[in-house]
Motif scaffolding. Structure first.
Motif, PDB file in Angstrom:
ATOM      1  N   LEU A   1       0.811  -1.214   0.000  1.00  0.00           N
ATOM      2  CA  LEU A   1       0.000   0.000   0.000  1.00  0.00           C
ATOM      3  C   LEU A   1       0.848   1.269   0.000  1.00  0.00           C
ATOM      4  O   LEU A   1       0.447   2.291  -0.569  1.00  0.00           O
ATOM      5  CB  LEU A   1      -0.942   0.001   1.204  1.00  0.00           C
ATOM      6  N   LEU A   2       2.026   1.223   0.595  1.00  0.00           N
ATOM      7  CA  LEU A   2       2.848   2.426   0.683  1.00  0.00           C
ATOM      8  C   LEU A   2       3.781   2.593  -0.509  1.00  0.00           C
ATOM      9  O   LEU A   2       4.014   3.714  -0.966  1.00  0.00           O
ATOM     10  CB  LEU A   2       3.660   2.416   1.976  1.00  0.00           C
ATOM     11  N   ASP A   3       4.312   1.479  -1.025  1.00  0.00           N
ATOM     12  CA  ASP A   3       5.316   1.566  -2.087  1.00  0.00           C
ATOM     13  C   ASP A   3       4.972   0.782  -3.344  1.00  0.00           C
ATOM     14  O   ASP A   3       5.736   0.815  -4.312  1.00  0.00           O
ATOM     15  CB  ASP A   3       6.674   1.065  -1.551  1.00  0.00           C
ATOM     16  N   GLY A   4       3.862   0.034  -3.317  1.00  0.00           N
ATOM     17  CA  GLY A   4       3.498  -0.759  -4.484  1.00  0.00           C
ATOM     18  C   GLY A   4       4.341  -2.001  -4.663  1.00  0.00           C
ATOM     19  O   GLY A   4       4.300  -2.638  -5.726  1.00  0.00           O
ATOM     20  N   ARG A   5       5.129  -2.381  -3.646  1.00  0.00           N
ATOM     21  CA  ARG A   5       6.017  -3.544  -3.748  1.00  0.00           C
ATOM     22  C   ARG A   5       5.290  -4.817  -3.326  1.00  0.00           C
ATOM     23  O   ARG A   5       4.589  -4.843  -2.314  1.00  0.00           O
ATOM     24  CB  ARG A   5       7.259  -3.356  -2.872  1.00  0.00           C
ATOM     25  N   LEU A   6       5.497  -5.873  -4.105  1.00  0.00           N
ATOM     26  CA  LEU A   6       4.889  -7.168  -3.822  1.00  0.00           C
ATOM     27  C   LEU A   6       5.959  -8.233  -3.687  1.00  0.00           C
ATOM     28  O   LEU A   6       7.009  -8.161  -4.352  1.00  0.00           O
ATOM     29  CB  LEU A   6       3.914  -7.563  -4.938  1.00  0.00           C
ATOM     30  N   PRO A   7       5.720  -9.255  -2.855  1.00  0.00           N
ATOM     31  CA  PRO A   7       6.680 -10.360  -2.750  1.00  0.00           C
ATOM     32  C   PRO A   7       6.516 -11.342  -3.905  1.00  0.00           C
ATOM     33  O   PRO A   7       5.849 -11.040  -4.910  1.00  0.00           O
ATOM     34  CB  PRO A   7       6.300 -10.994  -1.410  1.00  0.00           C
ATOM     35  N   ALA A   8       7.082 -12.520  -3.725  1.00  0.00           N
ATOM     36  CA  ALA A   8       6.937 -13.559  -4.736  1.00  0.00           C
ATOM     37  C   ALA A   8       5.470 -13.951  -4.883  1.00  0.00           C
ATOM     38  O   ALA A   8       4.648 -13.698  -4.005  1.00  0.00           O
ATOM     39  CB  ALA A   8       7.764 -14.776  -4.341  1.00  0.00           C
ATOM     40  N   ARG A   9       5.135 -14.604  -5.991  1.00  0.00           N
ATOM     41  CA  ARG A   9       3.747 -14.894  -6.320  1.00  0.00           C
ATOM     42  C   ARG A   9       3.031 -15.663  -5.228  1.00  0.00           C
ATOM     43  O   ARG A   9       1.846 -15.462  -4.975  1.00  0.00           O
ATOM     44  CB  ARG A   9       3.691 -15.689  -7.627  1.00  0.00           C
ATOM     45  N   ARG A  10       3.710 -16.547  -4.524  1.00  0.00           N
ATOM     46  CA  ARG A  10       3.127 -17.316  -3.426  1.00  0.00           C
ATOM     47  C   ARG A  10       4.077 -17.200  -2.233  1.00  0.00           C
ATOM     48  O   ARG A  10       5.185 -17.722  -2.279  1.00  0.00           O
ATOM     49  CB  ARG A  10       2.931 -18.772  -3.849  1.00  0.00           C
ATOM     50  N   THR A  11       3.664 -16.477  -1.211  1.00  0.00           N
ATOM     51  CA  THR A  11       4.521 -16.163  -0.067  1.00  0.00           C
ATOM     52  C   THR A  11       3.826 -16.603   1.215  1.00  0.00           C
ATOM     53  O   THR A  11       2.601 -16.531   1.323  1.00  0.00           O
ATOM     54  CB  THR A  11       4.815 -14.642  -0.023  1.00  0.00           C
ATOM     55  N   TYR A  12       4.622 -17.035   2.212  1.00  0.00           N
ATOM     56  CA  TYR A  12       4.049 -17.564   3.443  1.00  0.00           C
ATOM     57  C   TYR A  12       4.590 -16.817   4.658  1.00  0.00           C
ATOM     58  O   TYR A  12       5.751 -16.416   4.702  1.00  0.00           O
ATOM     59  CB  TYR A  12       4.371 -19.059   3.583  1.00  0.00           C
ATOM     60  N   CYS A  13       3.711 -16.635   5.642  1.00  0.00           N
ATOM     61  CA  CYS A  13       4.082 -16.111   6.944  1.00  0.00           C
ATOM     62  C   CYS A  13       3.773 -17.174   7.988  1.00  0.00           C
ATOM     63  O   CYS A  13       2.790 -17.914   7.854  1.00  0.00           O
ATOM     64  CB  CYS A  13       3.292 -14.846   7.280  1.00  0.00           C
ATOM     65  N   GLY A  14       4.593 -17.237   9.018  1.00  0.00           N
ATOM     66  CA  GLY A  14       4.319 -18.174  10.102  1.00  0.00           C
ATOM     67  C   GLY A  14       3.055 -17.787  10.844  1.00  0.00           C
ATOM     68  O   GLY A  14       2.589 -16.640  10.763  1.00  0.00           O
ATOM     69  N   PRO A  15       2.454 -18.709  11.588  1.00  0.00           N
ATOM     70  CA  PRO A  15       1.210 -18.412  12.302  1.00  0.00           C
ATOM     71  C   PRO A  15       1.459 -17.491  13.488  1.00  0.00           C
ATOM     72  O   PRO A  15       2.572 -17.408  14.013  1.00  0.00           O
ATOM     73  CB  PRO A  15       0.745 -19.786  12.782  1.00  0.00           C
ATOM     74  N   ARG A  16       0.435 -16.800  13.903  1.00  0.00           N
ATOM     75  CA  ARG A  16       0.479 -16.045  15.155  1.00  0.00           C
ATOM     76  C   ARG A  16       0.487 -17.013  16.327  1.00  0.00           C
ATOM     77  O   ARG A  16       0.036 -18.162  16.186  1.00  0.00           O
ATOM     78  CB  ARG A  16      -0.734 -15.118  15.240  1.00  0.00           C
ATOM     79  N   PRO A  17       0.976 -16.594  17.478  1.00  0.00           N
ATOM     80  CA  PRO A  17       0.931 -17.486  18.641  1.00  0.00           C
ATOM     81  C   PRO A  17      -0.515 -17.813  19.019  1.00  0.00           C
ATOM     82  O   PRO A  17      -1.414 -16.981  18.864  1.00  0.00           O
ATOM     83  CB  PRO A  17       1.604 -16.666  19.743  1.00  0.00           C
ATOM     84  N   GLU A  18      -0.729 -19.029  19.514  1.00  0.00           N
ATOM     85  CA  GLU A  18      -2.061 -19.375  19.999  1.00  0.00           C
ATOM     86  C   GLU A  18      -2.380 -18.544  21.246  1.00  0.00           C
ATOM     87  O   GLU A  18      -1.471 -18.136  21.980  1.00  0.00           O
ATOM     88  CB  GLU A  18      -2.142 -20.860  20.333  1.00  0.00           C
ATOM     89  N   PRO A  19      -3.648 -18.301  21.497  1.00  0.00           N
ATOM     90  CA  PRO A  19      -4.005 -17.471  22.656  1.00  0.00           C
ATOM     91  C   PRO A  19      -3.616 -18.137  23.978  1.00  0.00           C
ATOM     92  O   PRO A  19      -3.591 -19.369  24.093  1.00  0.00           O
ATOM     93  CB  PRO A  19      -5.520 -17.329  22.527  1.00  0.00           C
ATOM     94  N   ARG A  20      -3.331 -17.312  24.967  1.00  0.00           N
ATOM     95  CA  ARG A  20      -3.030 -17.827  26.300  1.00  0.00           C
ATOM     96  C   ARG A  20      -4.326 -18.251  26.991  1.00  0.00           C
ATOM     97  O   ARG A  20      -5.389 -17.682  26.751  1.00  0.00           O
ATOM     98  CB  ARG A  20      -2.327 -16.754  27.134  1.00  0.00           C
TER      99      ARG A  20
END
Length: 520
Positions: free
Chosen positions: A498-517
């Motif tokens: 949104l700020l620079d118009g930059r995109l990663p590779a076509r299929r990119t992954y992020c690790g999960p958020r921590p499970e709730p306490r």
């Protein structure tokens, strides 16, 4: 498919007979040249007039950092000189200097029926600070929602009353009662909505978005849609590819015309069963805190015990099995509700009703908004596509699904059932395919692998249909609406785009958020 979290809500309604509407062939509301000319005319008029922003009405519940206005759109784009309706719009000004400003970004939270007037409040959250410095954050209430030519199908006073039942394997007599209710609900929509009801569709939501773009003074649209907002966002990209600057799809509805909307709701019910299992596994791991059971099966037994008790004696006189099921369904949208729900269930089984009543009791103060949201949801989805008109089809498909996914299947089916008897005109869903030569710039797709409200296959399907789109996936997570949440990896890609118009590779992954306490 109503879907929400940060963005939308679940649900479906059944096809029922709208006796007040003329019967029209399914192709009668397909997009055509007349509508295209109507949008162009309305957009020119909106650009010339702009939006007169001022203090927001108290009813919107917004603070003084937000300003409000309205934009006029044709009820029927094929007749742009005919009746117009006003859509309410909200805005917070970009907080950065002139060098940082990038115009306006328009948000939609999903639904159908979701009200986006609250979106400018995101500017006050740390995760959105960079975007809020660069953009005016704009929210709005789509046609039919809130104060935007509001729709209603029944008296709101009786809409959220409890207690009610929610059998996972309903009897023939129960199903018959739901059929009667579905027919009555559809007739109520027709009677209250009149002849104009046919124009509340996803295609017209996309057209309205282009008029809003013009009214904001934007030559090209920057848009972020979540849940249902991704569907009419995809329709917008199909209709107006050269009008797009940047576009984010977060938690994605499967746009395959064969899935709109009956198939999507079946897929949703199956996916909610997986998320319900995720919650039960989490609760079992925290048996020492909640005492609901050491295995997912034991946790389920605790829930079912509570449901049986509520059937015999509703909590507070208003919370029955359906109210509890509806409250726990929200844990399928976001794991931030997991501890809250476990505490309420644990307390109830110990003999303390208060937390469950607080969690699940019908709220008379929100009845009007809830009924309006449900009405818009029903009208748009029933108008958008042809639904099975045979109860035998619904009964067969949902009975089969409920054997392996009982938690939401029948409540979802009965919510959508008015569409089975809908007498109004139906659209043929747009077959979204946007090629590289369309003029559409690269777009960003965000999705969680275990999203229940909009199953992950929908994100893969939309990426296949939009050339140049990039999908960022939150692995092993199931929260519905992931942009601007607690995952810094997801937020980094969102900011970059949104700020620079930059995109990663076509299929990119992020690790999960921590499970709730586990919080007792």
């Amino acid at each position: 498919m109503r879907a929400a979290a940060l963005y939308g809500t679940i649900g479906s309604l059944i096809l029922t007979g709208l006796t007040g509407l003329p019967t029209t062939p399914a192709h009668a509301l397909d997009p055509g040249r007349a509508e295209a000319r109507g949008v162009a005319l309305a957009a020119r008029q909106a650009a010339a007039k702009g939006i007169d922003f001022d203090t927001c009405p108290a009813v919107e519940g917004l603070n003084d950092t937000v300003e409000c206005g309205t934009v006029s759109v044709p009820l029927d784009y094929a007749h742009p000189h005919g009746k117009h309706i006003s859509l309410t719009v909200s805005r917070s000004r970009a907080g950065g200097g002139d060098a940082e400003r990038q115009g306006a970004i328009v948000f939609n939270p999903g639904g159908p029926g979701g009200n986006g007037m609250f979106y400018p409040l995101l500017a006050g959250l740390p995760q959105w600070r960079n975007i809020a410095d660069a953009y005016d954050i704009v929210g709005y209430a789509p046609r039919g929602v809130g104060r935007s030519a509001p729709l209603s199908c029944v008296n709101p006073a009786g809409f959220v009353k409890g207690p009610t039942d929610a059998p996972e394997h309903p009897t023939a007599a129960y199903k018959k009662r739901q059929l009667t209710k579905a027919r009555a609900y559809a007739r109520g929509c027709a009677r209250r909505g009149g002849a104009g009801l046919r124009h509340f569709t996803s295609l017209n939501n996309a057209r309205d978005l282009d008029v809003l773009r013009a009214a904001l003074g934007e030559k090209k649209l920057t848009f972020m849609g979540a849940s249902y907002g991704t569907y009419f966002g995809a329709l917008y990209a199909s209709l107006f590819p050269t009008h797009v600057r940047r576009m984010v799809f977060d938690s994605i509805v499967n746009p395959d015309p064969r899935k709109i909307w009956y198939g999507n709701n079946l897929d949703q019910s199956a996916a909610f069963e997986r998320r319900w299992a995720d919650w039960r596994r989490w609760a079992a791991r925290h048996h020492a805190v909640y005492h609901l059971g050491r295995t997912p099966q034991e946790v389920l037994a605790s829930y079912e015990k509570a449901s049986r008790q509520l059937q015999k004696r509703p909590a507070g006189g208003t919370v029955g099995p359906a109210q509890m099921q509806s409250a726990f369904l929200k844990s399928g949208y976001t794991d931030s509700h997991w501890a809250r729900d476990a505490r309420a269930l644990s307390a109830y089984l110990r003999g303390e009703d208060g937390p469950l009543i607080t969690l699940a009791a019908p709220d008379a103060a929100s009845a009007r908004a809830a009924e309006n949201e449900n009405a818009v949801y029903t009208v748009v989805e029933c108008n958008d596509a042809s639904w099975p008109g045979s109860w035998e089809t619904w009964d067969r498909d949902n009975s089969r699904l409920a054997k392996k996914a009982p938690f939401e299947t029948w409540s979802n089916a009965f919510m959508n059932l008015p569409c089975a008897y809908w007498k109004g005109p139906r659209q043929r869903p747009v077959d979204v395919h946007i090629g590289r030569r369309s003029g559409l710039p690269p777009t960003l797709l965000l999705a969680a692998e275990r999203d229940a409200a909009t199953p992950y296959k929908g994100a893969l399907e939309l990426q296949r249909r939009i050339a140049g789109s990039v999908l960022v996936t939150e692995r092993g997570a199931g929260t519905h609406g992931i942009g601007g949440g607690p995952n810094a990896c997801v937020n980094r890609y969102l900011d970059d785009y949104l700020l620079d118009g930059r995109l990663p590779a076509r299929r990119t992954y992020c690790g999960p958020r921590p499970e709730p306490r586990a919080i007792g």
